[in-house]
Design a protein around this motif. Structure first.
Motif, PDB file in Angstrom:
ATOM      1  N   UNK A 187      10.617  -0.135 -12.957  1.00  0.00           N
ATOM      2  CA  UNK A 187      11.066  -1.487 -13.304  1.00  0.00           C
ATOM      3  C   UNK A 187       9.947  -2.503 -13.049  1.00  0.00           C
ATOM      4  N   UNK A 188       9.870  -3.556 -13.852  1.00  0.00           N
ATOM      5  CA  UNK A 188       8.936  -4.646 -13.533  1.00  0.00           C
ATOM      6  C   UNK A 188       9.318  -5.272 -12.191  1.00  0.00           C
ATOM      7  N   UNK A 189       8.324  -5.574 -11.383  1.00  0.00           N
ATOM      8  CA  UNK A 189       8.586  -6.188 -10.084  1.00  0.00           C
ATOM      9  C   UNK A 189       9.042  -7.631 -10.271  1.00  0.00           C
ATOM     10  N   UNK A 190       9.753  -8.142  -9.275  1.00  0.00           N
ATOM     11  CA  UNK A 190      10.207  -9.531  -9.319  1.00  0.00           C
ATOM     12  C   UNK A 190       9.013 -10.471  -9.229  1.00  0.00           C
ATOM     13  N   UNK A 191       9.152 -11.585  -9.895  1.00  0.00           N
ATOM     14  CA  UNK A 191       8.131 -12.636  -9.872  1.00  0.00           C
ATOM     15  C   UNK A 191       8.765 -13.923  -9.347  1.00  0.00           C
ATOM     16  N   UNK A 192       8.044 -14.630  -8.500  1.00  0.00           N
ATOM     17  CA  UNK A 192       8.570 -15.872  -7.941  1.00  0.00           C
ATOM     18  C   UNK A 192       8.752 -16.923  -9.033  1.00  0.00           C
ATOM     19  N   UNK A 193       9.845 -17.668  -8.921  1.00  0.00           N
ATOM     20  CA  UNK A 193      10.119 -18.739  -9.862  1.00  0.00           C
ATOM     21  C   UNK A 193      10.345 -20.048  -9.138  1.00  0.00           C
ATOM     22  N   UNK A 194      10.756 -21.048  -9.894  1.00  0.00           N
ATOM     23  CA  UNK A 194      10.993 -22.371  -9.327  1.00  0.00           C
ATOM     24  C   UNK A 194      12.071 -22.300  -8.248  1.00  0.00           C
ATOM     25  N   UNK A 195      11.775 -22.848  -7.083  1.00  0.00           N
ATOM     26  CA  UNK A 195      12.727 -22.867  -5.980  1.00  0.00           C
ATOM     27  C   UNK A 195      12.600 -21.717  -5.011  1.00  0.00           C
ATOM     28  N   UNK A 196      11.844 -20.686  -5.376  1.00  0.00           N
ATOM     29  CA  UNK A 196      11.650 -19.556  -4.460  1.00  0.00           C
ATOM     30  C   UNK A 196      10.686 -19.937  -3.348  1.00  0.00           C
ATOM     31  N   UNK A 197      10.999 -19.490  -2.134  1.00  0.00           N
ATOM     32  CA  UNK A 197      10.139 -19.730  -0.968  1.00  0.00           C
ATOM     33  C   UNK A 197       9.740 -18.363  -0.413  1.00  0.00           C
ATOM     34  N   UNK A 198       8.808 -17.715  -1.097  1.00  0.00           N
ATOM     35  CA  UNK A 198       8.439 -16.342  -0.764  1.00  0.00           C
ATOM     36  C   UNK A 198       7.166 -16.302   0.069  1.00  0.00           C
ATOM     37  N   UNK A 199       7.169 -15.384   1.036  1.00  0.00           N
ATOM     38  CA  UNK A 199       5.945 -14.952   1.702  1.00  0.00           C
ATOM     39  C   UNK A 199       5.802 -13.475   1.387  1.00  0.00           C
ATOM     40  N   UNK A 200       4.765 -13.123   0.637  1.00  0.00           N
ATOM     41  CA  UNK A 200       4.584 -11.737   0.201  1.00  0.00           C
ATOM     42  C   UNK A 200       3.612 -11.024   1.137  1.00  0.00           C
ATOM     43  N   UNK A 201       4.033  -9.850   1.601  1.00  0.00           N
ATOM     44  CA  UNK A 201       3.280  -9.105   2.614  1.00  0.00           C
ATOM     45  C   UNK A 201       3.152  -7.650   2.189  1.00  0.00           C
ATOM     46  N   UNK A 202       2.135  -6.943   2.714  1.00  0.00           N
ATOM     47  CA  UNK A 202       1.899  -5.569   2.271  1.00  0.00           C
ATOM     48  C   UNK A 202       2.676  -4.494   3.025  1.00  0.00           C
ATOM     49  N   UNK A 203       3.185  -4.818   4.220  1.00  0.00           N
ATOM     50  CA  UNK A 203       3.844  -3.773   5.006  1.00  0.00           C
ATOM     51  C   UNK A 203       4.730  -4.405   6.077  1.00  0.00           C
TER      52      UNK A 203
END
Length: 227
Positions: A85-101
């Motif tokens: 599946x395509x991975x999720x992508x951040x959009x307007x209003x998302x407050x993401x911190x993306x980490x490797x592990x």
């Protein structure tokens, strides 16, 4: 037509097998997880399957790094691709911190925060080091005892955004911890976090290291035709 081995373990395994069989290819599956479909020809061992195959299609869980690493070690030169599946992508209003592990995820959690985690039972050992309460989703019932700071939250999908929002509100969650596995089935908790204005610490899968990533089944069939 080609002999194509699938590394199986996600919903895409059966779909990819059917598409390849419909195109005339011979298919076998090595199941990396306990999701075996008795209707599909299976390989007893990874080594046997790789010895038979002309090419390899990875349809394991996107975070199953171990199975992919072993396959690459056993057959470093075999043509291979990834279908998922395509991975999720951040959009307007998302407050993401993306980490490797998980260790980086643990470091990204606010001190003392109430955490809703959907990172699998094995993550409890690492999350036990968080200094606040952790509510760890479990899709299957079991009798294992959680770490002192963890509470298991049992429930199987499909999940709805409104239900997830109520759960996060009832548990007074400060931050959501999840794995970016893509697809619609697991996304409602991420959508609920956005609707509630909650931050999300998102574990990203390791990059696919050999062969192209293909999200469309037609592209998998075209790839196999070139073997």
């Amino acid at each position: 037509m080609a002999n194509v081995m699938l590394l199986g373990g996600a919903r895409e395994t059966g779909l990819a097998a059917a598409a390849l069989q419909d195109a005339g290819h011979r298919v076998r599956v090595y199941w990396a997880r306990d999701m075996a479909d008795p209707g599909l020809p299976a390989c007893a061992t990874l080594r046997d399957g790789l010895g038979w195959a002309d090419g390899l299609v990875d349809t394991t869980h996107v975070f199953d790094r171990d199975t992919r690493a072993v396959a690459r070690l056993l057959a470093p030169d075999m043509p291979a691709c990834r279908h998922g599946r395509p991975l999720w992508q951040a959009g307007s209003g998302d407050r993401w911190t993306q980490v490797p592990d998980l260790p980086h995820a643990l470091a990204a959690l606010p001190a003392g925060a109430r955490v809703f985690a959907a990172t699998g039972r094995d993550s409890a050992e690492v999350l036990a080091h968080h200094d606040g309460p952790v509510f760890l989703r479990q899709l299957h019932t079991h009798d294992d005892k959680p770490p002192a700071n963890c509470t298991y939250v049992f429930g199987a999908g499909p999940f709805e955004e409104a239900e997830e929002a109520r759960l996060l509100t009832d548990l007074r969650i400060d931050v959501v911890l999840a794995r970016n596995i893509g697809g619609a089935g697991s996304y409602p908790k991420v959508a609920a976090a956005r609707a509630l204005g909650l931050p999300v610490v998102l574990l990203e899968p390791a990059a696919w290291e050999f062969g192209p990533p293909l999200t469309a089944l037609d592209d998998v069939v075209v790839w196999a035709a070139a073997l």
